[in-house]
Design a protein around this motif. Structure first.
Motif, PDB file in Angstrom:
ATOM      1  N   ASN A  27      -4.380  69.804  37.796  1.00 33.87           N
ATOM      2  CA  ASN A  27      -5.511  69.614  38.722  1.00 33.87           C
ATOM      3  C   ASN A  27      -4.922  69.237  40.082  1.00 33.87           C
ATOM      4  O   ASN A  27      -4.470  68.100  40.276  1.00 33.87           O
ATOM      5  N   LYS A  28      -4.913  70.174  41.018  1.00 34.64           N
ATOM      6  CA  LYS A  28      -4.161  70.004  42.264  1.00 34.64           C
ATOM      7  C   LYS A  28      -4.618  68.807  43.093  1.00 34.64           C
ATOM      8  O   LYS A  28      -3.822  68.199  43.805  1.00 34.64           O
ATOM      9  N   SER A  60      -6.574  68.304  31.476  1.00 34.06           N
ATOM     10  CA  SER A  60      -5.565  69.070  32.204  1.00 34.06           C
ATOM     11  C   SER A  60      -6.016  70.494  32.492  1.00 34.06           C
ATOM     12  O   SER A  60      -6.865  71.056  31.804  1.00 34.06           O
ATOM     13  N   HIS A  61      -5.431  71.053  33.555  1.00 38.87           N
ATOM     14  CA  HIS A  61      -5.619  72.455  33.936  1.00 38.87           C
ATOM     15  C   HIS A  61      -7.089  72.806  34.163  1.00 38.87           C
ATOM     16  O   HIS A  61      -7.665  73.679  33.512  1.00 38.87           O
ATOM     17  N   ASN A  62      -7.685  72.069  35.078  1.00 37.76           N
ATOM     18  CA  ASN A  62      -9.018  72.355  35.577  1.00 37.76           C
ATOM     19  C   ASN A  62      -8.946  72.364  37.103  1.00 37.76           C
ATOM     20  O   ASN A  62      -7.867  72.579  37.673  1.00 37.76           O
ATOM     21  N   ASP A  76      -9.511  70.517  28.399  1.00 32.15           N
ATOM     22  CA  ASP A  76      -8.404  71.154  29.097  1.00 32.15           C
ATOM     23  C   ASP A  76      -8.548  72.677  29.126  1.00 32.15           C
ATOM     24  O   ASP A  76      -9.208  73.276  28.293  1.00 32.15           O
ATOM     25  N   ASP A  77      -7.907  73.278  30.126  1.00 30.39           N
ATOM     26  CA  ASP A  77      -7.873  74.728  30.325  1.00 30.39           C
ATOM     27  C   ASP A  77      -9.270  75.319  30.450  1.00 30.39           C
ATOM     28  O   ASP A  77      -9.663  76.223  29.713  1.00 30.39           O
ATOM     29  N   ASN A  78     -10.037  74.790  31.398  1.00 31.50           N
ATOM     30  CA  ASN A  78     -11.327  75.323  31.791  1.00 31.50           C
ATOM     31  C   ASN A  78     -11.345  75.407  33.319  1.00 31.50           C
ATOM     32  O   ASN A  78     -10.285  75.495  33.940  1.00 31.50           O
TER      33      ASN A  78
END
Length: 656
Positions: free
Chosen positions: A222-223, A199-201, A177-179
């Protein structure tokens, strides 16, 4: 007079000694070489690793002598835990190739930068923690292919980019996450995967079916991801992709219609907001009435003199818990897969019962409406780490699974206090069975039941040591009130592995590990402090004596073992055994063996204290009845007589 050994008998040892010394020097030299590659802010690695001194050894048995070094029982380097040291620069692992027993690397919360190091050079690694650094760039797809023993990889909060390498398939834990990882998620449907956080890639495409069992929060941020467990249809995602045709211009008539619909929607939202506020006021009134009705809550025994009933327990429902409605962090976080989901409102509406108040806080039994009973524990002295580190530790505890551990179900993080939710075990604690049912109709625990409890506690403790090697004391608070008993009197450990998140000053005053003799000498527990606590528990089970009565004003270094030693040495009788213990016929020899094991665990000298593996093996060999040929008797009235047995046959070596 000793007879000198023949020189030829000493030859193998003389030949072996140089090789052993060379191996020890080699590991020390490898670490010194690795230290020379590190840099950092201020004094850097020189200050952080000041006790890494050439000519000294990093390990003494499994005792760590150098900061951040984990050692195995053979005195070899098992792992490196160089966290929060402000280390920076590129991470070079070449010197670590000379550490054959190396299994764990943790460099969390530093400032290492550049590409990911060549981890494949350390093919025997089992766990890798590189979270919260400044690593960047892509990761080679085949990086982990040859690391057959690798189980856990955590690379969270860095700047890695490119696709997720397919070689991560086969792991049990994966934290990315967060990369800035991009592209599709590879096939990670292996059954052994117990934790994943992507999450948050910048990932896109459908989530593999095998990952749909995880929480949606593990994929948020992740959109362009779609599919379960996210509430996003893959058809909708594709229609909103950049490849969609250009939008047509909106006509004036359509624009007016859109504005009218928007105004109506806004009015609806305002009405809904007013309705929610009125409902909340009604619910708060209902809760206040419920608190008034439940002010005479039932009280249960936890442990004499150590845990007293919290007479103000209703504040949990009527006071502190209400604040959860007003805070951003008032939502329960579930860490156990498959557990029933419920909210803080469900706990507030549940029928409540006070279980007790201990050194950490109060405990409550909450029976959910049309659901199971759970235990809610409030912790006020649990601000040892920040919110993110606390959540990571709770997720780590949630992944533990063993028949003799009480699993964590969920937690609530709030700045001033924390709530931990676990299953409810009806039979209560071992402390209650040993000390709280005297004079009641409940039968006392017999010898077979007590032996079963000790074996289960040993297995649970061994599992904690195996799964949490990075903790100095994997349990930290082992005592009879933290051993629960299920319907078949199988022991279940609770309140384990909490030291990393506790306030250190409070922990040093109340946690059992800090009562060990080494804390009296050095002010901090050791790797064997849990073993000392287990030894005291064994003696408590055998003698029926409450350990707190043998602590002089709560000081470390004075314990129940001292009393046991004094009785056995001076009188050599069975006075040490609990006279209420039944079922001892033909089992006295096994009881004596267990007494010896307990005293071996309570050695004041940490170096002489027994290893957990040795303790577990000896306990597993014990039986309810001694084998034929062993001849001893225990009269049940405090008298023990041994036939053909002397004190030398049963040696005591504690120095308390």
């Amino acid at each position: 007079m000793a007879v000198p050994a023949a020189p030829w008998l000493l030859l193998p040892f003389l030949l072996l000694a140089p090789s052993l010394a060379a191996a020890a020097v080699s590991e020390a030299d490898a670490l010194i070489a690795f230290k020379s590659t590190l840099s950092g802010a201020g004094a850097g690695a020189s200050a952080a690793l000041a006790n890494w001194v050439p000519g000294t050894s990093p390990c003494s048995g499994n005792r760590t002598l150098w900061r951040g070094v984990l050692c195995d029982e053979g005195g070899r380097v098992l792992g490196l835990q160089l966290e929060n040291m402000s280390l920076s620069g590129a991470l070079t692992l070449d010197p670590l190739v000379d550490l054959p027993a190396l299994r764990t690397l943790s460099f969390k919360n530093n400032s290492f930068a550049g590409p990911i190091p060549d981890l494949a050079k350390l093919g025997a690694l089992k766990m890798i923690y590189l979270s919260r650094n400044r690593f960047s760039g892509p990761i080679a797809d085949e990086l982990f292919d040859k690391m057959r023993s690798l189980r856990k990889v955590h690379l969270s909060h860095n700047a890695f980019s490119g696709p997720i390498p397919s070689s991560v398939a086969g792991l049990s834990e994966l934290g990315l996450d967060d990369n800035a990882f991009e592209g599709a998620i590879p096939d990670l449907e292996q059954k052994g995967l117990t934790f994943v956080n992507l999450s948050h890639n910048q990932l896109e495409g459908p989530i593999p079916k095998g990952l749909s069992r995880f929480n949606a929060s593990m994929f948020e941020g992740n959109k362009n991801l779609c599919g379960r467990p996210l509430d996003v249809s893959c058809d909708i995602t594709q229609s909103q992709s950049p490849r969609s045709p250009a939008k047509k211009k909106i006509s004036p008539t359509l624009l007016v219609v859109i504005i009218v619909i928007g105004v109506l929607a806004l009015l609806s939202i305002v009405g809904l907001f007013v309705f929610i506020l009125s409902s909340r006021r009604r619910r708060q009134l209902d809760e206040a009435n419920l608190v008034h009705l439940q002010s005479a809550e039932t009280k249960k025994f936890d442990a004499p003199e150590a845990n007293k009933v919290d007479r103000g327990a209703a504040e949990y429902r009527g006071g502190a818990a209400k604040k959860a409605h007003k805070e951003d962090h008032g939502k329960l976080s579930f860490v156990r897969e498959g557990s029933q989901s419920f909210g803080i409102e469900d706990l507030l509406r549940a029928s409540a019962e006070v279980l007790g108040s201990g050194n950490f806080g109060s405990s409550y039994k909450a029976t959910l409406f049309d659901g199971p009973s759970v235990v809610v524990k409030r912790f006020r002295e649990m601000n040892g780490v920040g919110r993110e580190d606390f959540q990571e530790h709770m997720r780590r505890l949630g992944r533990l699974s063993h028949p003799n551990l009480l699993p964590l179900v969920a937690y609530l993080y709030r700045k001033e206090e924390k709530l931990l939710i676990t299953d409810y075990i009806p039979n209560g604690s071992l402390a209650h069975m040993l000390h709280g049912n005297r004079g009641s109709n409940l039968p006392p625990l017999d010898w077979p039941a007590r032996l079963k409890v000790i074996k289960g506690v040993a297995r649970g403790l061994a599992y904690l040591y195996e799964e949490l090697p990075m903790l100095t004391v994997p349990h930290g608070h082992l005592k009879s009130s933290n051993v629960l008993l299920d319907d078949s009197f199988e022991p279940i450990l609770t309140d384990y592995a909490l030291l990393p998140v506790m306030n250190r000053s409070h922990a040093s005053q109340v946690m059992v590990a800090f009562k060990s003799p080494e804390c009296a000498q050095h002010g901090k527990p050791s790797k064997k402090s849990d073993i000392w606590s287990f030894g005291i528990l064994i003696l408590e089970i055998l003698t029926g004596k409450f350990p707190a009565n043998y602590l002089r004003q709560g000081n470390a270094g004075t314990d129940l073992a001292s009393w046991v030693n004094s009785v056995v040495r001076e009188e050599w009788t069975g006075e040490v055994f609990d006279t209420a213990m039944k079922g001892t016929k033909n089992g006295e020899g096994e009881m004596l063996k267990l007494l010896q094991i307990g005293l071996g665990c309570c050695e004041a000298d940490v170096e002489r204290r027994w290893e957990l593996g040795v303790v577990l093996n000896k306990i597993e060999e014990l039986r309810e009845r001694e084998s034929d040929g062993e001849n001893s008797s225990f009269d049940g009235e405090g008298g023990y007589s041994s036939k053909g047995m002397t004190e030398d046959d049963f040696s005591f070596s504690t120095n308390n």
